[in-house]
Design an enzyme around this catalytic site. Structure first.
Site, PDB file in Angstrom:
ATOM      1  N   ASN A   3       0.945  -1.194   0.088  1.00  0.00           N
ATOM      2  CA  ASN A   3       0.071  -0.105  -0.155  1.00  0.00           C
ATOM      3  C   ASN A   3       0.858   1.306  -0.055  1.00  0.00           C
ATOM      4  O   ASN A   3       2.101   1.155  -0.209  1.00  0.00           O
ATOM      5  CB  ASN A   3      -0.845  -0.152   1.197  1.00  0.00           C
ATOM      6  CG  ASN A   3      -0.255   0.065   2.706  1.00  0.00           C
ATOM      7  OD1 ASN A   3       0.472   0.813   3.078  1.00  0.00           O
ATOM      8  ND2 ASN A   3      -0.465  -1.145   3.272  1.00  0.00           N
TER       9      ASN A   3
ATOM     10  N   LYS B 201     -13.501   1.516  16.310  1.00  0.00           N
ATOM     11  CA  LYS B 201     -12.423   0.626  16.265  1.00  0.00           C
ATOM     12  C   LYS B 201     -11.572   0.694  17.529  1.00  0.00           C
ATOM     13  O   LYS B 201     -11.176  -0.315  17.971  1.00  0.00           O
ATOM     14  CB  LYS B 201     -11.483   1.471  15.281  1.00  0.00           C
ATOM     15  CG  LYS B 201     -10.401   0.420  14.878  1.00  0.00           C
ATOM     16  CD  LYS B 201      -9.811   0.978  13.378  1.00  0.00           C
ATOM     17  CE  LYS B 201     -10.404   0.991  12.190  1.00  0.00           C
ATOM     18  NZ  LYS B 201     -10.182   1.474  10.954  1.00  0.00           N
TER      19      LYS B 201
END
Ligand code: C5P
Length: 404
Positions: free
Chosen positions: A212, A342
């Site tokens: 990425n 999260k």
């Protein structure tokens, strides 16, 4: 911490003088007054105009300049600051200081001052290692001057070795230690931190991988900021082009599995900051040989399996969980909502959430606009450089432990 302090920065001749321009910015960011003296050599590398513009003060250059002397004599100049910083300190200026010469404005000020002096040497390795320079260094240390650096690495002259001037933020750290004391400047001394940074590479075959766009800038900056506050830092880093932060132990890894193993080896720790962009999936059954086209025109199918979640693993450790576990949430929508869920889902204490869809948080950029999500609520931080975000986070971490 340096707000309201005044520094007299002496810039002598060396290519590292360009870093002193950044040092001025870093000090000004902290509310520090910076007045600069440029030697004749220094003025060959940076212009008085740049120095004046960044410091927002007149620049002092000549010992016998009537204008400077009438407005501000060298004695006054040498005494009005809280600290004198010589950066870069050339071999020549260090020699003059050691010998007590006073044949230009910089050396005269250094002889006349009653204030502490911090020296950041910068020169070619051979010059640094020369017995004459080492003798001069020993003399300066004996005289009570403080020295920061030099570091090792590539030098502008093409050689590699000791002689690189310390990075501006390291010099800021040394200034803080000198002006406010080691305890205040290093509140995380005795604490151990693990920081993950960068992307992970997940091999498809010996030459191909999934990855990425993470640059590692933010994670590396956090490792450096924690180290500046005195923490013992282990940085577990995926492939990146960032220089290794000063005073940080770096473990270079490639895959998520290796990152987890390196973090587990680095435990126990007081602090874990997971800033890496870990690949969610790896390729099932990585090919041992380079995959070839078979002539059929059909592409191979890649089966993926989920990677371990390093943050969740550390956040949910039963024994030996770090006292403070911090994760990141790079989101493209509902940044705070996703960050909050999260935080609980992964069992971490804080989440640094940022919007990577648009604006400043885009991967690879130099700035970041973040929200710090804790059990107590959400703080919206202004847009800052990634270094400033790192500094602010490290300071928050130090405050957290101080409050304990
Ligand atoms: O779930 P998501 O990838 O968005 O979570 C981001 C946070 O989790 C970051 O702190 C990242 O470093 C961490 N993470 C991890 N291991 C993974 C995936 C994410 O540590 N496999």
């Amino acid at each position: 911490m340096l707000s309201g302090k005044n520094i007299l920065l002496i810039i002598s001749g060396g290519i590292a003088a360009y870093k002193s321009l950044d040092l001025i910015r870093r000090l000004k960011e902290r509310g520090t007054g910076v007045r600069c003296v440029l030697t004749a050599g220094g003025a060959q590398f940076v212009t008085p105009l740049s120095v004046a513009a960044l410091s927002e003060e007149a620049v002092f250059q000549g010992l016998f300049s009537l204008k400077d002397e009438s407005e501000m004599g060298h004695i006054r100049l040498s005494r009005e600051a809280d600290l004198l910083v010589v950066a870069p300190a050339s071999a020549d200026l260090m020699a003059k200081m050691a010998a007590g010469l006073a044949d230009d404005l910089a050396s005269t000020i250094l002889l006349a001052t009653d204030k502490p002096v911090l020296v950041a040497p910068a020169m070619n390795t051979r010059m640094w290692e020369h017995p004459a320079t080492q003798r001069n260094l020993a003399t300066l240390l004996e005289d009570g001057l403080r020295v920061v650096g030099p570091g090792q690495g590539d030098l502008a002259c093409g050689e590699v070795g000791a002689g690189r001037m310390s990075e501006p933020l390291e010099i800021v750290g040394a200034i803080e230690s000198l002006l406010i004391g080691d305890a205040a400047a290093a509140p995380l001394k005795g604490r151990r931190a693990i920081v993950t940074s960068g992307p992970t590479y997940e091999a498809i075959d010996p030459v191909r991988f999934l990855a990425n766009r993470s640059s590692g800038k933010q994670g590396h900056a956090i490792a450096a900021a924690l180290a500046r506050l005195g923490a013992e830092v282990v940085l577990v880093a995926g492939p990146n082009n960032q220089p290794d932060p000063a005073g940080v132990m770096v473990h270079d890894i490639e895959s998520a599995a290796q990152m987890l193993a390196a973090c587990e080896t680095a435990l126990p720790a007081d602090i874990a900051v997971c800033a890496a962009a870990v690949a969610d999936w790896r390729v099932a059954g990585e090919a041992e040989q380079k995959m070839k086209k078979d002539g059929s025109g059909r592409p191979p199918s890649l089966a993926l399996v989920e990677n371990p979640d390093i943050l969740a693993t550390i956040g949910q450790l039963n024994g030996g969980r770090p006292g403070l576990v911090v994760g990141f949430a790079a989101e493209t929508e509902k940044v705070v909502d996703h960050g909050q869920s999260k935080r609980t889902r992964k069992g971490c204490d804080w989440i640094v959430a940022n919007d990577v869809g648009t604006g400043t948080g885009v991967m690879g950029g130099d700035e970041n606009t973040v929200h710090l999500i804790t059990a107590q609520g959400v703080e919206n931080w202004p847009t800052m450089s990634k270094d400033a975000v790192a500094d602010a986070l490290a300071r928050r971490i130090a405050d957290h432990f101080a409050a304990e």
